[in-house]
Design an enzyme around this catalytic site. Structure first.
Site, PDB file in Angstrom:
ATOM      1  N   GLU A  63       0.841  -1.206   0.000  1.00 11.58           N
ATOM      2  CA  GLU A  63       0.000   0.000   0.000  1.00 11.58           C
ATOM      3  C   GLU A  63       0.874   1.253   0.000  1.00 11.58           C
ATOM      4  OE1 GLU A  63      -2.542   2.480   3.274  1.00 11.58           O
ATOM      5  OE2 GLU A  63      -2.312   0.330   3.571  1.00 11.58           O
ATOM      6  N   ASP A  67       0.869   3.851  -3.191  1.00  7.80           N
ATOM      7  CA  ASP A  67       0.528   5.263  -2.996  1.00  7.80           C
ATOM      8  C   ASP A  67       1.509   6.152  -3.754  1.00  7.80           C
ATOM      9  OD1 ASP A  67      -0.827   7.530  -1.463  1.00  7.80           O
ATOM     10  OD2 ASP A  67       1.233   7.749  -0.782  1.00  7.80           O
ATOM     11  N   ASP A 136      -7.133   1.051   0.423  1.00  9.71           N
ATOM     12  CA  ASP A 136      -5.806   0.492   0.693  1.00  9.71           C
ATOM     13  C   ASP A 136      -5.495  -0.662  -0.262  1.00  9.71           C
ATOM     14  OD1 ASP A 136      -5.631   2.296   2.732  1.00  9.71           O
ATOM     15  OD2 ASP A 136      -5.951   0.838   4.342  1.00  9.71           O
ATOM     16  N   GLU A 139      -4.473   0.631  -3.694  1.00 12.07           N
ATOM     17  CA  GLU A 139      -3.087   1.108  -3.667  1.00 12.07           C
ATOM     18  C   GLU A 139      -2.113  -0.060  -3.630  1.00 12.07           C
ATOM     19  OE1 GLU A 139      -3.256   5.476  -1.535  1.00 12.07           O
ATOM     20  OE2 GLU A 139      -3.134   3.709  -0.257  1.00 12.07           O
TER      21      GLU A 139
END
Length: 248
Positions: A63, A67, A136, A139
């Site tokens: 995650e 990102d 989440d 990502e």
């Protein structure tokens, strides 16, 4: 650590889950070389906590990576797509695209919630529909895809799932197309630019509007929206596309 060694703890994913992940890959048209990285992207911490003896690894590290990859790829897309936007406008738009509500929309469209490995407690409390979990997961998937196949594949994936929504005006509420159109008209002509609401539909509590962009007394585009402002912004967006194509 070598990429092929990442997520090796997830080698004992249940066979039923392996079959579902094959289904996911077929749905996406993406097939991972390192399946463990894919499993890792969908492994929630609650699942890890309930299977400690098998030493699974949750998706939090992926995650983190995803990102950063999203920030980079979305930034490049916006930079090239909207050359008239200021830094502030680009930053505001990027923030809207990578924020939790938007990521949840992307994840739901791909039915990611069906593939997450959850602990029983999280499952019983509706974890598959929890916004933070879905965002989440999206990502983490981007991070896994980057590790397995590189940035070009990630861009291709986002080009099917995310970027078209930007072009279709999903984030028009944070994009000032009217200002961009005004600047474009000033650069290309000395024409007169006007907006006109030409139609209102529906009951008062659910009204929609149709706006036209008029340049030198000629209608060049038409936009629809749930408010006059939204309709004008949509019309301006279409007008920009029309004028840019004519210029090219």
């Amino acid at each position: 650590m070598k990429i092929e060694e990442l997520s090796k703890k997830n080698g004992a994913i249940p066979e039923q889950a392996r079959s579902k992940f094959e289904e996911l890959q077929n749905n996406l048209g993406l097939h991972f070389t390192n399946k463990n990285v894919l499993y890792n992207a969908f492994t929630h911490s609650s699942y890890v906590n309930e299977h400690r003896r098998k030493q699974y690894e949750d998706n939090e590290r992926l995650e983190f990576l995803g990102d950063a990859v999203l920030e980079l790829t979305v930034s490049k897309f916006l930079f090239l797509k909207f050359p008239k936007m200021t830094e502030g406008q680009l930053t505001k738009l990027r923030a809207a695209i990578v924020c939790e509500p938007a990521l949840v929309i992307f994840a739901n469209e791909l039915k990611f919630g069906e593939f997450v490995l959850l602990g029983k407690g999280e499952e019983n409390t509706g974890g598959r529909e929890r916004p933070a979990l879905l965002a989440d997961c999206f990502e983490a998937f981007v991070g896994a895809l980057y590790l397995d196949q590189g940035l070009e594949t990630v861009v291709g994936f986002l080009g099917k799932v995310v970027f078209p929504k930007v072009e279709l005006g999903m984030f028009s509420d944070v994009m000032d197309f009217k200002s961009q159109l005004q600047e474009l008209v000033q650069q290309t002509s000395s024409g007169s630019l006007q907006y006109a609401i030409v139609k209102e539909n529906g009951p008062a509590h659910k009204r929609t509007f149709v706006s036209q962009v008029i340049l030198n007394d000629v209608v060049i585009s038409e936009g629809h929206g749930k408010s006059k402002k939204e309709a004008e912004q949509k019309a301006a967006q279409i007008a920009i596309h029309t004028l840019t194509n004519k210029k090219d």
